[in-house]
Design an enzyme around this catalytic site. Structure first.
Site, short mmCIF file in Angstrom:
data_model
loop_
_atom_site.label_atom_id
_atom_site.label_comp_id
_atom_site.label_asym_id
_atom_site.label_seq_id
_atom_site.Cartn_x
_atom_site.Cartn_y
_atom_site.Cartn_z
N ASP B 129 0.83 -1.21 0.00
CA ASP B 129 0.00 0.00 0.00
C ASP B 129 0.87 1.26 0.00
OD1 ASP B 129 -2.21 -1.52 -0.05
OD2 ASP B 129 -2.67 -1.35 2.11
N CYS B 130 2.00 1.18 0.68
CA CYS B 130 2.87 2.36 0.74
C CYS B 130 3.83 2.44 -0.46
CB CYS B 130 3.64 2.40 2.05
SG CYS B 130 4.27 0.80 2.57
N TYR B 131 4.09 1.30 -1.08
CA TYR B 131 4.94 1.25 -2.28
C TYR B 131 4.20 0.48 -3.37
CZ TYR B 131 8.88 2.69 0.70
OH TYR B 131 9.71 3.37 1.54
#
Lengths: 132, 499
Positions: B129-131
């Site tokens: 989700d963050c990358y």
């Protein structure tokens, strides 16, 4: 000295080298030889003093003779003067100068190519002859 | 009289420092003695330029617009380890190209980066989700990277054992091409200029020592991997900024049959704190001895053929078993000297100051071999020691009887106790079918393939397969038969578990 003899197609079947050796008694060393049905080329090592006679003998039989100075080529941008090549050369072509730079005595080279895959920097290559 | 590094740095600052190379120091100490040399000379520069396979760079690429947590990365098709934070990777010099194999590797990517060339980058990820990004392809140059920090786990070997080859075939190794029958010897290391040999008690060498590395100013991280101070084979972990390095001192190479390595120029300044240091830096080629090892034995402990010092190695040839062997240096003495001279120039001109080491190398440390839970098996561990042999002049009936008595299909044939052939039940069947009364010599195989007891089973199993044979006589170096190894011995390893 080293000479290059080019044989045109019409000459490849005659035993020209043997004839010349028997007739003149001149000793030659064969450095390399690439001859097929379409013609070919030989690199020979002879005494300097025999050059004129050898040239005349081949050329009167239809081959062509020239002096040969293309041996090993060194890429000086890649060479780091390590001297890895020195110990694998059977002809003592390589050595060091006073300041540990690599030296090459081309007249000794027999084009065996043993030095080429020794060089870690891929700085050595055979000078190409016409047929290679 | 005793000097401190701070005092020497003041002299560098004021331009009054006396700095000489390790070659010059050997003559100075010979001329005026260690005491006087220590009061006159402040710094001795060393240098080495050779293959340092255990080298590499940490690279930081910055974040892509849609961020990616890189898990696998290729630079010009050479894998760089990316099990670090999202956009960091470590490119090892000895890693090989996926497409070009051993001709091109991490070392070549490093050289290409230094030369400002464009490098193709391919990166993969599983996406988070963050990358979110999963695939990335781009082209970068050294300038585009935030950091390119060289960190080399094992550099600057104090000295290195020389290599030769006692077998009948040419070997291609990381020590170069080794000709058969001990025809050549290759060696590496700068001898008189070797950094660690000039401070053999490691007083001034440790974490924090400033060094010349690849044209940049770097530092020693600490001991290198496999650092063996107990045996005089110490190593160093080093670091420097790749962005400040030049091709003149960082050169990619590829050893035929071995693969890529990085030729690196490293120089270490040795502060002459007292007469002991002056004495240490007076070391010469003749004082540094290594072993010449036979690389035809594919084991960790290769047999030592003889010892030699760097003066003998550098002379161009030496004797092995009464025959002349030509020597080749695999590192460059000319470039080692260039490193020492350049470091001397920088110190003399006040652009390089010494760094005080905060640690020294661990004393009396030695290197352990690998713990192997599935231990390497040697021929001697599983061969049959019942030596069945006949004379070559015997009738083949003698051989046939011996086979029957011992339920064996292979008999070694000897003459004057030396192995000259092998005779199998198949050879005898042929002789019988042809209706010939023959001697062993007439029906045996003369070009017999052999092995040594100290070879590994793995090596010899490959030989059995290569020559399509099912048994191989085991001989000693004098060609006396000491046993027989059969494919049955090898298959038993798998049916009975570990022997």
């Amino acid at each position: 000295m080293k000479i290059k003899v080019n044989f045109p197609e019409k000459c490849v079947k005659s035993p020209m080298l043997s004839e010349i050796i028997l007739k003149t008694g001149i000793l030659v060393s064969i450095v390399s030889s690439h001859v097929d049905s379409k013609g070919g080329e030989m690199i020979l090592d002879i005494l300097d003093s025999n050059y004129e006679l050898v040239k005349e003998s081949f050329e009167s039989r239809g081959a062509f003779v020239s002096t040969f100075n293309a041996f090993i080529r060194r890429n000086e941008d890649e060479c780091v003067d390590c001297g890895a090549c020195i110990s694998v050369c059977p002809s003592h072509v390589f050595g060091y100068s006073e300041d540990w730079s690599l030296t090459m005595d081309m007249q000794k080279c027999v084009r065996c190519a043993l030095c080429i895959d020794m060089c870690p920097h891929q700085a050595l290559a055979l000078e190409e002859t016409d047929l290679e | 009289m005793v000097k401190t590094i701070a005092e020497i740095n003041e002299k560098i600052s004021s331009g009054s420092v006396c700095v000489v190379t390790a070659e010059e120091m050997a003559d100075i100490v010979d001329d005026i003695g260690a005491e006087k040399a220590a009061s006159e000379v402040d710094v001795v520069t060393t240098g080495t330029f050779g293959a340092m396979c255990s080298s590499g760079v940490f690279l930081n690429f910055g974040h892509s617009e849609i961020p990616i947590k890189i898990t696998k990365m290729f630079l010009n098709d050479v894998e760089a380890y990316s099990g670090l934070a999202a956009v960091d990777s470590y490119l090892g010099a000895a890693q090989t190209s996926e497409k070009l194999g051993i001709k091109y590797g991490g070392a070549h990517v490093i050289e290409d980066l230094i030369c400002g060339k464009e490098i193709d980058v391919l990166a993969h990820s599983y996406g988070t989700d963050c990358y979110p990004k999963k695939e990335l392809a781009t082209t970068i140059t050294l300038e585009d990277l935030n950091q390119a920090i060289m960190v080399n786990p094992r550099n600057v070997y104090q000295k290195y054992d020389a290599a030769t080859n006692g077998s009948k075939k040419t070997l291609h190794t990381y020590m170069g091409k080794l000709l058969p029958d001990f025809k050549n010897v290759t060696y590496s290391g700068a001898g008189i200029l070797s950094p660690l040999s000039n401070d053999p008690t490691y007083r001034t060498i440790g974490a924090g020592t400033k060094i010349f590395i690849g044209g940049a100013t770097g530092t020693i991280v600490g001991q290198g991997t496999q650092c063996s101070t107990a045996s005089g084979f110490a190593t160093l972990m080093t670091t420097g900024d790749l962005k400040e390095m030049t091709k003149e001192y960082v050169n990619a190479s590829s050893f035929t049959g071995y693969g890529p390595s990085l030729f690196l120029g490293i120089g270490i300044p040795i502060p002459i704190l007292d007469a002991d240091m002056a004495k240490a830096t007076a070391i010469r080629d003749a004082d540094i001895e290594v072993s010449i090892k036979d690389y035809s034995v594919g084991l960790r402990d290769r047999p030592v053929v003889r010892n030699a010092n760097y003066e003998e190695l550098r002379s161009g040839s030496l004797q092995i078993n009464g025959k002349e062997a030509a020597t080749s240096c695999m590192s460059s003495f000319k470039k080692s000297r260039q490193v020492a001279e350049e470091l001397k120039r920088q110190i003399a001109s006040g652009t390089f100051f010494l760094g005080k080491n905060t640690t020294t190398l661990p004393a009396r440390q030695s290197t352990k071999p690998m713990k192997e839970t599935n231990k390497t098996l040697f021929v001697r561990d599983i061969m049959s020691r019942d030596v069945l042999q006949v004379e070559q002049t015997d009738s083949f009936i003698v051989a046939a009887k011996l086979m029957r008595q011992n339920e064996s299909n292979h008999i070694s044939v000897v003459s004057n106790k030396k192995l000259v052939g092998i005779i199998t039940s198949w050879d005898i069947s042929k002789a019988v079918a042809d209706g010939k009364e023959e001697t062993v010599e007439a029906c045996m195989t003369k070009s017999v393939i052999t092995c040594l007891p100290e070879e590994t089973v793995e090596t010899v199993a490959k030989r059995l397969a290569k020559f399509k044979i099912s048994a191989i006589p085991v001989i000693d170096h004098q060609r006396n038969v000491v046993g027989l190894l059969t494919s049955e011995h090898i298959s038993k390893l798998y049916t009975r578990g570990n022997v």
